[in-house]
Design a protein around this motif. Structure first.
Motif, PDB file in Angstrom:
ATOM      1  N   ASN A   1       0.833  -1.187   0.000  1.00 46.46           N
ATOM      2  CA  ASN A   1       0.000   0.000   0.000  1.00 46.46           C
ATOM      3  C   ASN A   1       0.877   1.250   0.000  1.00 46.46           C
ATOM      4  OD1 ASN A   1      -2.311   1.647   0.294  1.00 46.46           O
ATOM      5  ND2 ASN A   1      -2.025   1.690   2.513  1.00 46.46           N
TER       6      ASN A   1
ATOM      7  N   GLY B   1      -8.260   5.949  -3.238  1.00 51.01           N
ATOM      8  CA  GLY B   1      -8.745   4.886  -2.381  1.00 51.01           C
ATOM      9  C   GLY B   1      -9.292   3.722  -3.156  1.00 51.01           C
ATOM     10  N   SER B   2      -9.613   2.663  -2.429  1.00 51.38           N
ATOM     11  CA  SER B   2     -10.156   1.460  -3.042  1.00 51.38           C
ATOM     12  C   SER B   2     -10.933   0.678  -1.997  1.00 51.38           C
ATOM     13  CB  SER B   2      -9.023   0.595  -3.610  1.00 51.38           C
ATOM     14  OG  SER B   2      -9.527  -0.590  -4.188  1.00 51.38           O
TER      15      SER B   2
ATOM     16  N   GLN C   1      -8.413   0.644   1.191  1.00 49.87           N
ATOM     17  CA  GLN C   1      -7.237   1.473   1.354  1.00 49.87           C
ATOM     18  C   GLN C   1      -7.572   2.916   0.992  1.00 49.87           C
ATOM     19  OE1 GLN C   1      -4.001   0.703  -1.585  1.00 49.87           O
ATOM     20  NE2 GLN C   1      -5.268  -1.029  -2.209  1.00 49.87           N
ATOM     21  N   LEU C   2      -6.854   3.827   1.639  1.00 48.40           N
ATOM     22  CA  LEU C   2      -7.100   5.249   1.437  1.00 48.40           C
ATOM     23  C   LEU C   2      -5.770   5.982   1.521  1.00 48.40           C
ATOM     24  CD1 LEU C   2      -9.147   7.639   1.209  1.00 48.40           C
ATOM     25  CD2 LEU C   2      -9.114   7.721   3.714  1.00 48.40           C
ATOM     26  N   TYR C   3      -5.562   6.896   0.578  1.00 44.45           N
ATOM     27  CA  TYR C   3      -4.366   7.745   0.596  1.00 44.45           C
ATOM     28  C   TYR C   3      -4.812   9.186   0.427  1.00 44.45           C
ATOM     29  CZ  TYR C   3       0.144   9.780  -0.648  1.00 44.45           C
ATOM     30  OH  TYR C   3       1.270  10.555  -0.682  1.00 44.45           O
TER      31      TYR C   3
ATOM     32  N   TYR D   1      -4.663   1.082   5.305  1.00 50.78           N
ATOM     33  CA  TYR D   1      -4.955  -0.179   4.613  1.00 50.78           C
ATOM     34  C   TYR D   1      -5.557  -1.161   5.606  1.00 50.78           C
ATOM     35  CZ  TYR D   1      -4.349  -4.686   2.344  1.00 50.78           C
ATOM     36  OH  TYR D   1      -4.584  -5.920   1.808  1.00 50.78           O
TER      37      TYR D   1
ATOM     38  N   ASP E   1     -12.232   1.675  -7.263  1.00 50.01           N
ATOM     39  CA  ASP E   1     -11.146   2.616  -6.991  1.00 50.01           C
ATOM     40  C   ASP E   1     -11.609   4.041  -7.293  1.00 50.01           C
ATOM     41  OD1 ASP E   1      -9.714   0.244  -6.684  1.00 50.01           O
ATOM     42  OD2 ASP E   1      -8.805   0.379  -8.672  1.00 50.01           O
TER      43      ASP E   1
END
Length: 689
Positions: free
Chosen positions: A92, A132-133, A145-147, A163, A686
């Motif tokens: 991630n 993200g997803s 997951q996230l950014y 994540y 996503d």
């Protein structure tokens, strides 16, 4: 590319490297470190318990006990991940993964004998990002997951990467206890703060935390057709077991670091400071049957501190890098327990601790003999000091009363519990830029893995250091107007004092040195990116041929299956010279491809697939237990819309549902196997802004 500790083109570096971007990893289905084998020639990632021990070109380690960092290093953002149990994680927030093949003992050092896996995560800047997803797959698996990244104020940017994955159902069952087995649940967070202090000075502060609980890698059972001690054999499917106890592994790891860079005008100075904490606990049934032959609880606590000072610059035709490196490790088993109803005399509790202090000074320079010819010379001097302390006490069932001191390192002479190891490692390389797009190179280098105590058998002497002398030639070419990239290398290794793990008759891990090894091979990759009239097409091929043998191994461990009904293996010794080195398939190859094309003005369709063939290899130096060749096929289809802000993906991994082993542990207990992942599939959504 940072293989020489400075940014430069992959195709201009005289080192065998595979560099995989985050986009390429996603398309290939490589979502975690264990999947890197499918896109990297010459890389094997066998699991030992809930740990991974990377092997590159036949050079790796079996031992996963506290304080042994392995022969192939794993770095994340320049920080050494020193605990084998922390080397299985999701990819991630990754910007790029570099796999360097061959000894990297000059600039990276710290036991990078076989090479290193260098993972580089994203660094925030002023650009506002949200990515993200959310995904769901079979075995009731939910992932997310996230950014989030962007500028906070002038000269300050930050990010946060999250994540999580929760597998609700296991791949198999414990047919003795009735519970599901082979499951994984994990979560992680990583954050960076980037400060631009005055234009010439930058500071990056990082922190990360991860937690996981699973039994993948620990759940095992006898191989089909074999019997463990007590007579238990294979049951159900490869994903099942009949063990006598619930199996799990819990991991909690975290770390903080500070990286300061400053331009002096004539050179760039970098200081990297990092602290890491690993808290790992395993519950392990050594025989994987209802017999309580050897059950263990293995809590590991490791703390490491790393400090590096780096100075890099150029003078005329010379580009140079020099530095100082310090590494400290405090690694321990804390109340390690071993129980048996068959051999209760072996019931004990162990506390052992290994302290490591490593000091190194290094320098490397690349001099342009002509505009097209460069000579690289690098030297590194390393000195390691190691100290082991331990006490072993009787557990209930032992003939001696519980709590009785059975053994202590205080009873041993000082020179058996304190050792120092030092070595000068080096690298010489000559490269020639034949044309603007073709580079050829040759190199000779030496790698060094320090001698080490075994925390599981702390009353034994330390094993001797490994050394590896490598001779390599290679070529890198971008052809047909950069539509074809071809990188290939051939090499010869002389490998001395190979450190190997064995298990004694009581189920205890021990370390030994095989005398000598010889490794010959050729590996490389080809990338084809033709300019098609419609869409974007890329094909990537990898291959590796390997001939790795023990030239001299006069007193290796030999196991002979014990006839039924007793089961297990009879332990003896013999000459294993001429046998194949473990984890060394003669041939591996892979093909991955992706094709993206517009469906209409705002939609893009993506198709990608990966085929990987792993050749047969041996799990043991005796060459008695063999992993047959197997094929893995991954695939993905995606649809992007709203100017690629949103993407829907469907994916499948191990499409053919091939059954193979991620680890086999031959020992007096029996031949125990850990399964690789079955077919998994799912869908994900996503988003990116």
């Amino acid at each position: 590319m940072t293989a020489q500790r400075r940014t430069e083109s992959l195709q201009r570096v005289p080192i065998s490297i595979s560099a995989i971007t985050s986009t390429a990893l996603t398309k290939a289905g490589a979502t975690g470190t264990l999947a890197l084998t499918t896109v990297t020639p010459g890389l094997q990632l066998p699991q030992n318990r809930n740990s991974v021990t990377p092997s590159i070109r036949g050079v790796g380690s079996q031992n996963v006990t506290p304080g042994d960092e392995g022969a192939t290093a794993v770095y994340v953002d320049g920080i050494l991940y020193a605990a084998a149990g922390a080397n299985i994680f999701s990819l991630n927030n990754v910007d790029q993964v570099e796999v360097l093949r061959g000894p990297q003992g000059t600039l990276f050092g710290r036991n990078a004998v076989g090479g290193l896996i260098n993972i580089i995560t994203r660094t925030p800047n002023d650009e506002q990002q949200i990515r993200g997803s959310i995904g769901y797959g079979n075995y009731d698996t939910t992932t997310g997951q996230l950014y989030v990244a962007g500028g906070l104020t002038t000269g300050i940017a930050a990010d946060l990467a999250l994540y999580g994955s929760y597998q609700g159902k296991g791949w198999g069952r414990n047919l003795n206890l009735g519970n599901e087995v082979n499951f994984n649940r994990e979560g992680s967070a990583r954050s960076k703060f980037a400060f631009d202090l005055d234009g010439a000075t930058k500071l990056i502060l990082s922190g990360d935390y991860s937690y996981g609980k699973n039994d993948i890698g620990n759940t095992r059972q006898p191989l089909p057709g074999t019997r463990a001690v007590g007579g238990g054999g294979f049951v159900g499917t490869i994903y099942d077991t009949s063990g006598d106890m619930p199996i799990y592994a819990k991991k909690e790891t975290w770390g903080v670091s500070a990286k300061l860079t400053h331009s002096l005008g004539w050179a760039d100075f970098t200081s990297t400071t990092a602290f890491r904490h690993y808290d790992l606990e395993y519950n392990l049934d050594q025989d994987g049957t209802p017999t309580v032959y050897v059950d263990g609880r293995t809590p590991e606590l490791t703390k490491t501190l790393q400090q590096e000072f780096l100075l890099a610059g150029s003078v005329g035709r010379l580009k140079w890098t020099t530095g100082l490196f310090y590494f400290y490790s405090n690694a321990a088993w804390v109340d390690f327990t071993q129980r048996s109803t068959v051999t209760p005399a072996t019931n004990f509790i162990l506390n052992s601790r290994m302290l490591t202090n490593s000091y190194a000074a290094f320098a490397q320079g690349s001099y342009a003999l002509t505009d097209a010819t460069h000579l690289t010379v690098g030297l590194r001097y390393t000195r390691d000091t190691r100290a082991i302390s331990a006490a072993q006490y009787a557990l209930a069932g032992n003939p001696r009363p519980a709590g009785t001191l059975l053994n202590s390192t205080d009873l041993l002479p000082h020179d058996q519990t304190h050792r120092a190891f030092d070595k000068l490692t080096w690298r010489f390389a000559l490269d020639q830029q034949i044309t603007q797009s073709i580079l050829v190179f040759g190199s000779v280098s030496r790698g060094f893995k320090s001698g080490v105590f075994n925390a599981s058998s702390p009353f034994n002497p330390a094993v001797s250091p490994e050394t590896l002398d490598a001779y390599e030639i290679g070529a890198k070419a971008d052809l047909f107007d950069r539509q074809l990239r071809l990188n290939v290398s051939a090499y010869h290794y002389n490998y001395d004092n190979i450190q190997l793990q064995a298990v004694n008759a009581t189920g205890q891990s021990i370390l030994l040195n095989a005398a000598k090894g010889r490794i010959n091979g050729i590996d490389g990759d080809i990338t084809v990116a033709p300019r098609v009239s419609f869409g974007d097409l890329q094909v990537h091929l990898t291959m590796a041929y390997l001939d790795a043998t023990y030239r001299s191994f006069p007193a290796g461990q030999v196991l002979t299956p014990r006839p039924a009904p007793a089961g297990g293996n009879i332990l003896s010794s013999g000459d294993l010279s001429g046998n194949d080195i473990i984890f060394s398939p003669h041939f591996t190859s892979g093909v991955s491809g992706s094709y993206e094309f517009p469906v209409d003005g705002s939609h893009d369709l993506g198709l990608s697939a990966t085929w990987y063939r792993n050749g047969s290899f041996y799990w043991d130096p005796q060459n008695r237990v063999k992993q047959p060749a197997y094929d893995l096929v991954n695939g993905q289809i995606s649809l992007s819309f709203a100017d690629r802000k949103f993407t829907i993906r469907g994916f499948v991994r191990n499409l053919l549902n091939k059954k193979y082993y991620a680890q086999v542990s031959p020992s007096p207990t029996g031949d125990l196997g850990v399964p690789g992942a079955p077919r998994t599939y799912g869908a994900a959504f996503d988003f990116s802004f």
